[in-house]
Design a protein around this motif. Structure first.
Motif, short mmCIF file in Angstrom:
data_model
loop_
_atom_site.label_atom_id
_atom_site.label_comp_id
_atom_site.label_asym_id
_atom_site.label_seq_id
_atom_site.Cartn_x
_atom_site.Cartn_y
_atom_site.Cartn_z
N GLY A 162 0.80 -1.22 0.00
CA GLY A 162 0.00 0.00 0.00
C GLY A 162 0.83 1.26 0.00
N ASP A 163 0.15 2.38 0.16
CA ASP A 163 0.77 3.70 0.18
C ASP A 163 0.94 4.16 1.62
OD1 ASP A 163 0.70 3.73 -2.59
OD2 ASP A 163 -1.24 4.74 -2.66
N TRP A 164 2.09 4.75 1.90
CA TRP A 164 2.42 5.26 3.23
C TRP A 164 3.03 6.64 3.05
CZ3 TRP A 164 1.76 2.22 7.67
CH2 TRP A 164 1.46 0.87 7.45
N VAL A 219 8.57 12.26 3.49
CA VAL A 219 8.70 10.93 2.91
C VAL A 219 7.36 10.43 2.38
CG1 VAL A 219 8.32 9.71 5.09
CG2 VAL A 219 9.66 8.62 3.28
N ARG A 220 7.45 9.69 1.29
CA ARG A 220 6.30 9.01 0.69
C ARG A 220 6.79 7.65 0.23
NH1 ARG A 220 5.05 12.41 -3.66
NH2 ARG A 220 3.89 13.65 -2.19
N MET A 221 6.00 6.60 0.47
CA MET A 221 6.42 5.26 0.09
C MET A 221 5.24 4.50 -0.50
SD MET A 221 8.24 2.31 2.40
CE MET A 221 7.04 2.43 3.70
N GLU A 222 5.51 3.76 -1.56
CA GLU A 222 4.50 2.91 -2.18
C GLU A 222 5.08 1.50 -2.28
OE1 GLU A 222 2.63 2.35 -6.57
OE2 GLU A 222 2.65 4.40 -5.78
N LEU A 223 4.38 0.54 -1.68
CA LEU A 223 4.84 -0.85 -1.70
C LEU A 223 3.85 -1.72 -2.44
CD1 LEU A 223 6.07 -1.29 1.97
CD2 LEU A 223 7.45 -1.02 -0.08
N MET A 233 3.58 3.52 10.88
CA MET A 233 4.88 2.89 10.63
C MET A 233 6.00 3.82 11.08
SD MET A 233 6.72 1.97 6.97
CE MET A 233 5.64 0.64 6.50
N ASP A 234 6.98 3.27 11.80
CA ASP A 234 8.23 3.96 12.09
C ASP A 234 9.27 3.34 11.17
OD1 ASP A 234 7.28 5.67 14.13
OD2 ASP A 234 7.41 4.05 15.57
N LEU A 235 9.92 4.14 10.35
CA LEU A 235 10.85 3.66 9.33
C LEU A 235 12.22 4.29 9.54
CD1 LEU A 235 11.52 2.38 6.49
CD2 LEU A 235 10.68 4.54 5.52
N THR A 236 13.26 3.45 9.54
CA THR A 236 14.64 3.94 9.58
C THR A 236 15.33 3.49 8.30
OG1 THR A 236 14.75 3.83 11.99
CG2 THR A 236 16.85 3.88 10.81
N GLY A 257 -2.00 5.14 3.81
CA GLY A 257 -2.97 5.90 3.02
C GLY A 257 -2.63 7.38 2.87
N SER A 258 -1.60 7.87 3.56
CA SER A 258 -1.22 9.27 3.47
C SER A 258 -0.33 9.52 2.25
CB SER A 258 -0.46 9.69 4.73
OG SER A 258 0.08 10.98 4.59
N ASP A 259 -0.46 10.69 1.64
CA ASP A 259 0.40 11.08 0.52
C ASP A 259 1.76 11.58 0.96
OD1 ASP A 259 -1.49 10.44 -1.41
OD2 ASP A 259 -2.35 12.45 -1.43
N GLY A 260 1.90 11.87 2.24
CA GLY A 260 3.16 12.42 2.74
C GLY A 260 3.31 13.88 2.36
N GLN A 261 4.35 14.52 2.88
CA GLN A 261 4.64 15.93 2.61
C GLN A 261 6.06 16.07 2.14
OE1 GLN A 261 3.85 17.53 6.46
NE2 GLN A 261 1.64 17.32 6.26
N ILE A 262 6.25 16.14 0.82
CA ILE A 262 7.57 16.22 0.22
C ILE A 262 7.87 17.68 -0.12
CG2 ILE A 262 9.03 15.45 -1.69
CD1 ILE A 262 8.12 13.17 0.10
#
Length: 144
Positions: free
Chosen positions: A39-41, A46-50, A114-117, A135-140
């Protein structure tokens, strides 16, 4: 840990078909106690799509790729690998190549959080630690 094999997917949500499962649950079982996060995180910077085939990350001044096979334990801990590409402000020059750096991704998932390192494995340098929400688009903020 068990190798991830998408031919052995089992629904987390009972008898719900797999297509609905991926859309609704965003987590797919790949074996006893091992999960793939789909999914989208997104979060600050940061923005991530898996997807089943891997994924992508976008940062303010960098981007990355995710190798397939991220796993999530019963305790909510995950790990994965991929590549990190450092970007720069201004236009990309014709023929410019951004060399990839090997990266590891690790952290925890708790529900939709999610906590991501992100760590560069060739230097052990931590790129950053991020808090993401499913489900968030993130803020880039793009490099200028």
């Amino acid at each position: 840990m068990i190798s991830v094999r998408f031919t052995r997917l089992v629904s987390l949500c009972g008898a719900i078909p797999l297509v609905v499962l991926v859309a609704a649950c965003s987590v797919v079982i790949a074996g006893p106690g091992v999960f793939i996060i789909i999914g989208d995180w997104g979060g600050e910077h940061v923005r991530m799509e898996l997807e089943e085939s891997g994924g992508t990350l976008e940062y303010d001044c960098a981007h990355g790729t995710v190798d397939p096979g991220w796993t999530l334990t019963d305790e909510g801990e995950f790990s994965g690998t991929g590549e990190h590409f450092v970007e720069h402000g201004g236009p990309v020059q014709e023929g410019e190549v951004i060399p990839p750096r090997p990266a590891s991704y690790s952290g925890t998932v708790d529900g939709d959080r999610m906590d991501l390192t992100v760590t560069l494995t060739d230097s052990a340098q931590v790129v950053g630690t991020y808090e993401l929400e499913r489900g968030s688009d993130g803020q880039i903020v793009r490099c200028l």
